[in-house]
Design a protein around this motif. Structure first.
Motif, mmCIF file in Angstrom:
data_model
loop_
_atom_site.group_PDB
_atom_site.id
_atom_site.type_symbol
_atom_site.label_atom_id
_atom_site.label_comp_id
_atom_site.label_asym_id
_atom_site.label_seq_id
_atom_site.Cartn_x
_atom_site.Cartn_y
_atom_site.Cartn_z
ATOM 1 N N ILE A 1 -6.791 -34.896 12.510
ATOM 2 C CA ILE A 1 -7.123 -36.318 12.699
ATOM 3 C C ILE A 1 -7.806 -36.507 14.056
ATOM 4 N N ARG A 2 -7.236 -35.871 15.061
ATOM 5 C CA ARG A 2 -7.817 -35.992 16.403
ATOM 6 C C ARG A 2 -9.258 -35.453 16.429
ATOM 7 N N PHE B 1 -3.793 -43.557 5.739
ATOM 8 C CA PHE B 1 -2.689 -42.689 5.344
ATOM 9 C C PHE B 1 -2.240 -43.046 3.932
ATOM 10 N N LYS C 1 -2.076 -31.623 10.658
ATOM 11 C CA LYS C 1 -2.566 -32.970 10.348
ATOM 12 C C LYS C 1 -2.958 -33.685 11.648
ATOM 13 N N SER D 1 -5.556 -39.230 5.132
ATOM 14 C CA SER D 1 -4.498 -38.245 5.356
ATOM 15 C C SER D 1 -3.341 -38.438 4.380
ATOM 16 N N GLY D 2 -2.755 -37.332 3.945
ATOM 17 C CA GLY D 2 -1.534 -37.395 3.134
ATOM 18 C C GLY D 2 -0.339 -37.317 4.066
ATOM 19 N N ASN D 3 0.496 -38.334 4.059
ATOM 20 C CA ASN D 3 1.597 -38.371 5.017
ATOM 21 C C ASN D 3 2.872 -38.875 4.345
ATOM 22 N N THR E 1 -1.789 -46.986 4.111
ATOM 23 C CA THR E 1 -1.733 -47.665 5.404
ATOM 24 C C THR E 1 -3.025 -47.364 6.141
ATOM 25 N N ARG E 2 -3.731 -48.408 6.540
ATOM 26 C CA ARG E 2 -5.007 -48.182 7.229
ATOM 27 C C ARG E 2 -4.958 -48.690 8.658
ATOM 28 N N THR E 3 -5.455 -47.855 9.571
ATOM 29 C CA THR E 3 -5.665 -48.322 10.933
ATOM 30 C C THR E 3 -7.033 -47.797 11.372
ATOM 31 N N GLY E 4 -7.981 -48.687 11.535
ATOM 32 C CA GLY E 4 -9.350 -48.280 11.841
ATOM 33 C C GLY E 4 -9.891 -47.399 10.730
ATOM 34 N N ASN E 5 -10.415 -46.248 11.097
ATOM 35 C CA ASN E 5 -10.963 -45.331 10.104
ATOM 36 C C ASN E 5 -9.992 -44.230 9.705
ATOM 37 N N ILE E 6 -8.717 -44.408 10.046
ATOM 38 C CA ILE E 6 -7.689 -43.465 9.599
ATOM 39 C C ILE E 6 -6.887 -44.162 8.505
ATOM 40 N N MET F 1 5.125 -42.127 4.251
ATOM 41 C CA MET F 1 5.134 -42.171 5.721
ATOM 42 C C MET F 1 6.469 -41.732 6.315
ATOM 43 N N GLU F 2 7.345 -41.110 5.525
ATOM 44 C CA GLU F 2 8.619 -40.701 6.130
ATOM 45 C C GLU F 2 9.223 -39.426 5.558
#
Lengths: 66, 197
Positions: free
Chosen positions: B126-127, B163, B122, B140-142, B156-161, B167-168
């Protein structure tokens, strides 16, 4: 002041890098994705990437499973 | 056999989605279910990539059947997607996805759905995507493992990523069909929302 993961507020200082933020947060996970104001920061740039004051920093731990 | 297929869609959806291309990186629990949701929504073009074959242990959560065991996942999934929408355009890559070939495999995609099982995968996916296409979203599935806790699943969105997941949770909890499918459908839902906007 910067905000990390929408929760933690950290005092900003001139020259602060992405790695400084991870250190301050105690994040030592290797499987992590970092963005600064929504911009992806590659791992190789953590030591160099400067954080602007007021930045929205996300350090997201990635988990197995799918 | 497709007339009326999308008659119950939200008005205007098919017209927009028909022109769109979504990449599915990995055709396992997340990827197979997300691809089916997108096909049913009327997506015009999917790019499927995976090098694995279907195993019996996949059937607890992945969109495959007993008769698919031993087949390439991308080929079996293609057949199922065509059985829903014969007109869907599919680019199929039976090969391992690597940091070096992400841009080439998925270069035509407006959006990429990250559907890997391993967190290290993952991370480099993403990178690779963000470096190649910083203006295009990756979903992404996280955090999909375990059971129940539906209300802990979120976006959860940060910019164009973007999730999707809790998340845990991690793989040591095991995987439950319903929870994996919920996250896969969240990924598809976010993709549809982004394309429609």
């Amino acid at each position: 002041m910067i905000v990390v993961n929408e929760r933690t507020r950290l005092e900003w200082r001139d020259g602060m890098t992405a790695q400084d933020v991870l250190d301050a947060m105690g994040y030592r996970f290797s499987l992590i994705t970092v963005t600064i104001n929504g911009e992806f920061v590659p791992k190789d740039d953590y030591d160099e990437h400067r954080i602007p004051d007021g930045a929205d920093v996300r350090a997201i731990h990635l988990h197995h499973g799918g | 056999m497709t007339e009326g297929l999308f008659a119950r869609n939200v008005p205007g959806m098919r017209r927009v989605l028909q022109q769109a291309c979504v990449g599915i990186a990995g055709c396992g629990g997340l990827g197979s279910n997300a691809a089916v949701a997108l096909a049913r929504a009327g997506i015009g073009h999917l790019i499927l990539a995976d090098s694995d074959r279907v195993e019996l242990s996949n059937l607890n959560r992945q969109y495959f059947f007993q008769g698919d065991i031993g087949r390439n996942k991308t080929e079996a999934l293609s057949e199922h997607l065509k059985a829903i929408d014969p007109d869907i355009r599919l680019d199929v890559h039976i090969r391992e996805i690597s940091p070096e070939n992400v841009a080439k495999l998925f270069g035509k995609a407006d959006i990429l759905i990250e559907a890997f099982d391993r967190a290290d995968g993952k991370m480099w996916l993403i990178r690779s995507w963000c470096m190649a296409f910083p203006d295009r979203p990756i979903i992404s599935g996280n955090g999909v493992a375990g059971l129940g806790r539906t209300n802990e699943l979120g976006v959860t969105r940060t910019g164009n990523i973007i999730f999707c997941g809790d998340m845990e949770s991690d793989l040591d909890l095991g995987l439950c069909s319903a929870r994996v499918a919920i996250v896969a459908n969240m990924q598809a839902n976010v993709a549809i929302e982004l394309l429609m906007s």
